[in-house]
Design a protein around this motif. Structure first.
Motif, PDB file in Angstrom:
ATOM      1  N   PRO A  95     -25.208  58.191  35.130  1.00 38.15           N
ATOM      2  CA  PRO A  95     -26.303  58.847  34.387  1.00 38.15           C
ATOM      3  C   PRO A  95     -26.729  58.076  33.141  1.00 38.15           C
ATOM      4  CG  PRO A  95     -24.686  60.470  35.090  1.00 38.15           C
ATOM      5  CD  PRO A  95     -24.088  59.133  35.367  1.00 38.15           C
ATOM      6  N   SER A  96     -25.741  57.596  32.351  1.00 40.14           N
ATOM      7  CA  SER A  96     -26.089  56.835  31.149  1.00 40.14           C
ATOM      8  C   SER A  96     -26.746  55.514  31.509  1.00 40.14           C
ATOM      9  CB  SER A  96     -24.832  56.590  30.302  1.00 40.14           C
ATOM     10  OG  SER A  96     -23.855  55.871  31.038  1.00 40.14           O
ATOM     11  N   LEU A  97     -26.327  54.915  32.639  1.00 40.42           N
ATOM     12  CA  LEU A  97     -26.945  53.671  33.088  1.00 40.42           C
ATOM     13  C   LEU A  97     -28.397  53.910  33.482  1.00 40.42           C
ATOM     14  CD1 LEU A  97     -26.799  50.685  33.929  1.00 40.42           C
ATOM     15  CD2 LEU A  97     -25.916  51.442  36.151  1.00 40.42           C
ATOM     16  N   ALA A  98     -28.651  55.016  34.189  1.00 41.59           N
ATOM     17  CA  ALA A  98     -30.018  55.333  34.609  1.00 41.59           C
ATOM     18  C   ALA A  98     -30.926  55.553  33.402  1.00 41.59           C
ATOM     19  CB  ALA A  98     -30.010  56.565  35.505  1.00 41.59           C
ATOM     20  N   GLY A 102     -34.197  53.400  32.314  1.00 41.47           N
ATOM     21  CA  GLY A 102     -35.464  54.113  32.402  1.00 41.47           C
ATOM     22  C   GLY A 102     -35.765  54.586  33.811  1.00 41.47           C
ATOM     23  N   GLN A 103     -34.724  54.884  34.579  1.00 40.42           N
ATOM     24  CA  GLN A 103     -34.883  55.327  35.955  1.00 40.42           C
ATOM     25  C   GLN A 103     -34.356  56.748  36.126  1.00 40.42           C
ATOM     26  OE1 GLN A 103     -33.014  52.490  38.589  1.00 40.42           O
ATOM     27  NE2 GLN A 103     -34.128  50.725  37.732  1.00 40.42           N
ATOM     28  N   ASP A 104     -34.759  57.372  37.219  1.00 40.05           N
ATOM     29  CA  ASP A 104     -34.300  58.733  37.506  1.00 40.05           C
ATOM     30  C   ASP A 104     -32.834  58.692  37.933  1.00 40.05           C
ATOM     31  OD1 ASP A 104     -34.708  61.615  38.088  1.00 40.05           O
ATOM     32  OD2 ASP A 104     -34.276  60.958  40.134  1.00 40.05           O
ATOM     33  N   PRO A 105     -31.950  59.454  37.274  1.00 35.54           N
ATOM     34  CA  PRO A 105     -30.526  59.410  37.608  1.00 35.54           C
ATOM     35  C   PRO A 105     -30.235  59.731  39.075  1.00 35.54           C
ATOM     36  CG  PRO A 105     -30.848  60.540  35.520  1.00 35.54           C
ATOM     37  CD  PRO A 105     -32.214  60.317  36.101  1.00 35.54           C
ATOM     38  N   LYS A 106     -30.953  60.713  39.639  1.00 32.00           N
ATOM     39  CA  LYS A 106     -30.717  61.077  41.029  1.00 32.00           C
ATOM     40  C   LYS A 106     -31.124  59.955  41.963  1.00 32.00           C
ATOM     41  CE  LYS A 106     -31.774  64.598  44.503  1.00 32.00           C
ATOM     42  NZ  LYS A 106     -32.540  65.846  44.789  1.00 32.00           N
ATOM     43  N   ALA A 107     -32.277  59.342  41.694  1.00 32.89           N
ATOM     44  CA  ALA A 107     -32.747  58.243  42.551  1.00 32.89           C
ATOM     45  C   ALA A 107     -31.803  57.051  42.480  1.00 32.89           C
ATOM     46  CB  ALA A 107     -34.157  57.837  42.145  1.00 32.89           C
ATOM     47  N   GLN A 134     -29.223  45.743  25.522  1.00 33.19           N
ATOM     48  CA  GLN A 134     -28.863  47.141  25.273  1.00 33.19           C
ATOM     49  C   GLN A 134     -28.154  47.748  26.478  1.00 33.19           C
ATOM     50  OE1 GLN A 134     -32.463  49.184  24.149  1.00 33.19           O
ATOM     51  NE2 GLN A 134     -32.581  48.204  22.127  1.00 33.19           N
ATOM     52  N   VAL A 135     -28.604  47.405  27.674  1.00 31.06           N
ATOM     53  CA  VAL A 135     -27.953  47.916  28.887  1.00 31.06           C
ATOM     54  C   VAL A 135     -26.585  47.266  29.064  1.00 31.06           C
ATOM     55  CG1 VAL A 135     -28.133  48.151  31.390  1.00 31.06           C
ATOM     56  CG2 VAL A 135     -30.182  48.343  29.978  1.00 31.06           C
ATOM     57  N   LEU A 136     -26.486  45.965  28.850  1.00 30.41           N
ATOM     58  CA  LEU A 136     -25.217  45.260  29.016  1.00 30.41           C
ATOM     59  C   LEU A 136     -24.180  45.728  28.000  1.00 30.41           C
ATOM     60  CD1 LEU A 136     -26.514  41.630  29.679  1.00 30.41           C
ATOM     61  CD2 LEU A 136     -25.570  43.233  31.349  1.00 30.41           C
ATOM     62  N   PRO A 141     -18.917  48.878  34.327  1.00 27.57           N
ATOM     63  CA  PRO A 141     -18.308  47.932  35.276  1.00 27.57           C
ATOM     64  C   PRO A 141     -19.247  47.631  36.442  1.00 27.57           C
ATOM     65  CG  PRO A 141     -16.748  49.654  34.666  1.00 27.57           C
ATOM     66  CD  PRO A 141     -18.084  50.065  34.117  1.00 27.57           C
ATOM     67  N   GLY A 142     -19.415  46.348  36.743  1.00 26.28           N
ATOM     68  CA  GLY A 142     -20.232  45.954  37.879  1.00 26.28           C
ATOM     69  C   GLY A 142     -21.677  45.654  37.553  1.00 26.28           C
ATOM     70  N   VAL A 143     -22.078  45.785  36.289  1.00 25.50           N
ATOM     71  CA  VAL A 143     -23.461  45.511  35.877  1.00 25.50           C
ATOM     72  C   VAL A 143     -23.494  44.177  35.142  1.00 25.50           C
ATOM     73  CG1 VAL A 143     -25.419  46.282  34.497  1.00 25.50           C
ATOM     74  CG2 VAL A 143     -24.034  47.947  35.727  1.00 25.50           C
ATOM     75  N   TYR A 144     -24.385  43.301  35.566  1.00 24.31           N
ATOM     76  CA  TYR A 144     -24.455  41.953  35.004  1.00 24.31           C
ATOM     77  C   TYR A 144     -25.916  41.589  34.730  1.00 24.31           C
ATOM     78  CZ  TYR A 144     -19.824  41.947  37.138  1.00 24.31           C
ATOM     79  OH  TYR A 144     -18.559  42.281  37.519  1.00 24.31           O
ATOM     80  N   GLY A 145     -26.102  40.556  33.952  1.00 24.64           N
ATOM     81  CA  GLY A 145     -27.453  40.113  33.623  1.00 24.64           C
ATOM     82  C   GLY A 145     -27.612  38.617  33.809  1.00 24.64           C
ATOM     83  N   ILE A 146     -28.790  38.195  34.189  1.00 25.53           N
ATOM     84  CA  ILE A 146     -29.108  36.776  34.300  1.00 25.53           C
ATOM     85  C   ILE A 146     -30.443  36.528  33.598  1.00 25.53           C
ATOM     86  CG2 ILE A 146     -27.824  36.289  36.418  1.00 25.53           C
ATOM     87  CD1 ILE A 146     -30.331  36.728  38.005  1.00 25.53           C
TER      88      ILE A 146
END
Length: 383
Positions: A95-98, A102-107, A134-136, A141-146
């Motif tokens: 939920p916090s990641l969504a 800026g995305q719908d948590p359910k989607a 800000q997201v990083l 866990p499992g979220v990365y940026g390039i």
């Protein structure tokens, strides 16, 4: 008096001596073989575990008119991707990641559930570097940026029919962008780095001079402990800790447009190691309180500075300890207890730094700890 059995059977005694000599000889030859004759194998195995190459993305070339006015420019953006398998163990963070994306948590949850077995999925592309960071910083866990680049056209539709455009992967699709795609496309580079077992970057070119000089000067400082007025040194060191804490809490290191040259890195590392090694040995500390803020001040990221400092302090502390141990008077039981506690704290701190703590948070934690240590030293001096 009882006689040894070996004396009754001398051939057995000689046989055992011969076998032991053969074993020692075989071990010695194996050591020489691995370290001298066939050393490439161990070097390759060590590099495979620590040496990494980080890609340096190249931006697309600038298109200008005859007056030098830009018609097409590239701007850095951040693309976030995820390892869906790793994300499955942190469903409570979805939920916090969504919200951050800026995305719908359910989607987002449905998408991650449907692609649970994939190791690479795009979360969002084309964020500004600030939005991506800000997201990083959530440390999911499992979220990365390039880092990627997005094409912008200042003249807009006026020159669109001639300049053309690029796709989402920055490849030319129409007009000049397509006709001169090979010329405009940059050639990505790569940077060779060394990582420790927890994936922390180590600035080896600066860290090695720090390590060598600190290891050499730590025992010298330790041997001079009995001949120097420690009160003066403790006052100076306390003042430095206050200053270092202030730097970590309030100083914002500017990102260098150009990396330090190798001679400058070597000179800076040698100077830092000299001061840290001597003072660390003199005061009986590892020198990390000095090394870390200075490396960060020189432009290293807080985590890179922490990883480099952790490598140096291991050897400088051991060197200084041996210098103090050579003078005697140490309590083995106390040393053993402190060693176990330090090892446990180091493991816990490394885990938190990798999984939960951002570079900014790490700087604040270190700054506060430096002030606490300084306050303790000042209190001991005035009481």
């Amino acid at each position: 008096m009882m006689k040894l059995e070996g004396a009754l059977y001398p051939w057995r005694f000689r046989l055992m001596l011969g076998l032991l000599a053969l074993m020692v000889g075989a071990i010695a030859w194996r050591i020489i073989d691995l370290q001298v004759v066939d050393r490439d194998f161990l070097i390759g195995q060590g590099d495979a575990r620590s040496l990494r190459h980080i890609p340096i993305p190249a931006h697309r070339g600038l298109i200008t008119d005859r007056n030098g006015e830009p018609l097409a420019v590239s701007t850095p953006v951040t693309t976030l991707w995820a390892n869906a398998k790793e994300l499955q163990v942190a469903k409570d963070r979805w939920p916090s990641l969504a919200v951050a994306l800026g995305q719908d948590p359910k989607a987002l949850s449905e998408r991650l559930e449907a692609q649970a077995n994939k190791e690479f999925i795009y979360l969002v592309r084309g964020l500004t570097p600030e939005q991506g960071q800000q997201v990083l910083d959530l440390k999911v866990p499992g979220v990365y940026g390039i880092e990627e680049f997005r094409r912008f056209y200042p003249a807009g539709e006026t020159t669109a029919h001639m300049v053309g455009f690029t796709d989402i992967d920055d490849h030319g699709r129409e007009g000049v962008e397509l006709a001169y795609d090979e010329w405009l496309a940059g050639v990505p580079g790569k940077r060779q780095v060394i990582k420790d077992r927890r994936g922390r970057l180590i600035n080896w070119r600066m860290g090695l001079p720090v390590l060598i000089t600190a290891v050499i000067l730590s025992p010298i400082g330790a041997r001079l402990t009995a001949h120097v007025n420690k009160t003066v040194l403790l006052v100076l060191f306390s003042a430095f800790l206050v200053f270092a804490g202030f730097m970590m809490l309030f100083y914002k290191a500017k990102k260098r447009e150009q990396a330090l040259s190798r001679p400058v890195e070597v000179a800076a590392g040698t100077g830092v190691g000299t001061v840290a090694g001597f003072l660390g040995g003199l005061l009986g500390v590892g020198g990390g309180n000095f090394i870390l803020p200075v490396l960060n001040w020189l432009g290293l990221d807080a985590k890179v500075a922490a990883g480099t400092t952790a490598l140096v302090v291991v050897f400088s502390s051991l060197s200084g300890f041996l210098g103090h141990a050579s003078m005697g008077g140490l309590d083995p039981l106390f040393i053993g207890i402190m060693a176990v506690m330090a090892a446990g704290g180091s493991v816990a701190g490394s885990h938190l730094m990798k999984t939960r703590v951002s570079s900014l948070q790490l700087k604040k934690i270190i700054g506060i700890l430096l002030w606490v240590i300084a306050a303790k030293m000042i209190f001991d001096l005035v009481k």
